[in-house]
Design a protein around this motif. Sequence first.
Motif, PDB file in Angstrom:
ATOM      1  N   SER A 144       0.813  -1.215   0.000  1.00 18.23           N
ATOM      2  CA  SER A 144       0.000   0.000   0.000  1.00 18.23           C
ATOM      3  C   SER A 144       0.848   1.266   0.000  1.00 18.23           C
ATOM      4  CB  SER A 144      -0.928   0.005   1.220  1.00 18.23           C
ATOM      5  OG  SER A 144      -0.179  -0.082   2.426  1.00 18.23           O
ATOM      6  N   ASP A 145       2.157   1.137   0.288  1.00 14.83           N
ATOM      7  CA  ASP A 145       3.040   2.302   0.316  1.00 14.83           C
ATOM      8  C   ASP A 145       3.550   2.691  -1.067  1.00 14.83           C
ATOM      9  OD1 ASP A 145       2.796   2.325   3.058  1.00 14.83           O
ATOM     10  OD2 ASP A 145       4.588   1.104   3.383  1.00 14.83           O
ATOM     11  N   PHE A 146       3.251   1.881  -2.084  1.00 12.46           N
ATOM     12  CA  PHE A 146       3.819   2.122  -3.408  1.00 12.46           C
ATOM     13  C   PHE A 146       2.831   2.851  -4.304  1.00 12.46           C
ATOM     14  CE2 PHE A 146       6.740  -0.998  -1.878  1.00 12.46           C
ATOM     15  CZ  PHE A 146       7.908  -0.805  -2.591  1.00 12.46           C
ATOM     16  N   GLU A 147       3.416   3.689  -5.127  1.00  9.83           N
ATOM     17  CA  GLU A 147       2.687   4.312  -6.221  1.00  9.83           C
ATOM     18  C   GLU A 147       3.412   3.913  -7.500  1.00  9.83           C
ATOM     19  OE1 GLU A 147       1.208   8.738  -7.705  1.00  9.83           O
ATOM     20  OE2 GLU A 147       2.117   8.470  -5.736  1.00  9.83           O
ATOM     21  N   GLY A 148       2.911   2.856  -8.116  1.00 10.49           N
ATOM     22  CA  GLY A 148       3.655   2.239  -9.202  1.00 10.49           C
ATOM     23  C   GLY A 148       4.792   1.420  -8.616  1.00 10.49           C
ATOM     24  N   ASP A 149       6.012   1.686  -9.083  1.00 11.84           N
ATOM     25  CA  ASP A 149       7.183   0.990  -8.577  1.00 11.84           C
ATOM     26  C   ASP A 149       7.951   1.808  -7.539  1.00 11.84           C
ATOM     27  OD1 ASP A 149       6.724  -1.189 -10.206  1.00 11.84           O
ATOM     28  OD2 ASP A 149       7.911  -0.395 -11.861  1.00 11.84           O
ATOM     29  N   SER A 150       7.460   2.987  -7.200  1.00 13.32           N
ATOM     30  CA  SER A 150       8.174   3.865  -6.267  1.00 13.32           C
ATOM     31  C   SER A 150       7.399   3.971  -4.957  1.00 13.32           C
ATOM     32  CB  SER A 150       8.351   5.262  -6.874  1.00 13.32           C
ATOM     33  OG  SER A 150       9.056   5.201  -8.101  1.00 13.32           O
ATOM     34  N   PRO A 151       8.086   3.810  -3.833  1.00 11.31           N
ATOM     35  CA  PRO A 151       7.402   3.931  -2.532  1.00 11.31           C
ATOM     36  C   PRO A 151       7.119   5.390  -2.191  1.00 11.31           C
ATOM     37  CG  PRO A 151       9.722   3.492  -2.204  1.00 11.31           C
ATOM     38  CD  PRO A 151       9.492   3.420  -3.682  1.00 11.31           C
ATOM     39  N   ARG A 191      11.806  -7.893  -4.264  1.00 14.47           N
ATOM     40  CA  ARG A 191      11.332  -7.365  -5.543  1.00 14.47           C
ATOM     41  C   ARG A 191      11.743  -5.905  -5.702  1.00 14.47           C
ATOM     42  NH1 ARG A 191       5.083  -8.347  -5.881  1.00 14.47           N
ATOM     43  NH2 ARG A 191       5.416  -7.035  -7.735  1.00 14.47           N
ATOM     44  N   PHE A 192      11.788  -5.154  -4.602  1.00 18.67           N
ATOM     45  CA  PHE A 192      12.146  -3.746  -4.691  1.00 18.67           C
ATOM     46  C   PHE A 192      13.660  -3.548  -4.620  1.00 18.67           C
ATOM     47  CE2 PHE A 192      13.062   0.325  -2.537  1.00 18.67           C
ATOM     48  CZ  PHE A 192      12.575   1.189  -3.496  1.00 18.67           C
ATOM     49  N   PHE A 193      14.287  -4.080  -3.591  1.00 19.12           N
ATOM     50  CA  PHE A 193      15.726  -3.868  -3.420  1.00 19.12           C
ATOM     51  C   PHE A 193      16.552  -4.793  -4.301  1.00 19.12           C
ATOM     52  CE2 PHE A 193      14.316  -2.046   0.681  1.00 19.12           C
ATOM     53  CZ  PHE A 193      15.034  -0.863   0.653  1.00 19.12           C
TER      54      PHE A 193
END
Length: 412
Positions: A144-151, A191-193
């Motif tokens: 829920s903290d992401f907007e697309g691929d960016s937090p 997936r993010f880092f």
Amino acid sequence: MEKSKIQDGAYGNFVTGMGHAQMDKGESTFAKPYGGSDLYELAKMKVQDGIAARIVECVPETAFKHDISIIGDEDGTVLKECFSLGLIEALQVAGEYQRLTGGAIIVTEYENDDLQSLAAPPTSSAKVRQYRVYSAGTVDLQSSDFEGDSPKVFRVTLLDGERREIHPQRCTVIYGKKAPDVLRGVSLRERFFGTPALKASEQSLKNLANVMASIVNMATETGVMLFSLENFNEMLSKPDCGIRDAQELISLVKLSMSSFRGVFSGANDKFEILSHNFTGLPEVLQKAMNMVSADSRIPMSILFGQSATGLAQTNEGDTKAYGELVESWRSRYIYRPAARLISELAHRNCNASCSEFEWGPVTVLSLKEQLEAKKLQAETLNIYYQMGAIDADSIRESVFHNGHSWEVTVED
């Protein structure tokens, strides 16, 4: 019947056929899917295993061993500010976290900041005060903290156990090696880092530890003492005192061995040590070390201090391969985040515009190597001189004017 699962890698699946219904050795055997990295287990290995610590630390240490050169910083003011505020140290620590946990964030703190202001973006005129580094394991990411691929926010756990929200504009992300997007079982963190560099060597490091432990056990238990005592069975069959008599006799033998290395024995008693000879152990240990080197991509002579063949030889090839690994790592994962941080620091604290820098050399020639290289250069220049392609004045001007240079140019 519930299908049993065993953990195995892609190579094991290829060799044994596990993971493919048409090739399975047993109809109830399937390969266990990827379950993500256990950062706690990797952290324990890094602290307790010197080889694991070297895999994590040696690449960042080599990358920052020699100072960088900031383009446009003629008097070195920006570089001094980088050292004084701990930016170079923060980049190296973030690099170690990246190899251990898959990534890290460098949080920039500005003047007049407090814990409550970290959730808001920084003001445009505030100067940089210091840097803090958090590993990917201490960052709590939620979908829920992401907007697309960016937090939209980073949540980190502080030393007192309290969780704080940090605005993305204050955070510089150091990414790890990206996990394949088709791989199942990958956590949101990976997936993010990205995935840790130590993860690829985890199993081979454990195998090496098992091999070493087995060799130590075999070396410790290689000798078996054999006592052949006359009428020993009759002694044990005595009522009440037979066992006690045997214990006293054996205790006497052990006492004599520990005191003056002698053995008490009767006329027909025998004493001998049965030793076991083991062959092939160096080869097995070498193969286990080779697997760790292959998984970590760090050459044997760099990681273990010996060549892959075990022979006394120069490690020039290993040094070159390791240098290429370090250069590739810092260019791929560190350069862009570092350039961004240096540019911001130069603008805010030094009122300068410096957005690019050059890495320091991975390796530096020793005095002996420099002399040998200069000798080879002199022989090469002498050949050109004898050919008439260059004169002595051009050599003096190009090579020896204001210090030594490896570049030789001739003006028309």
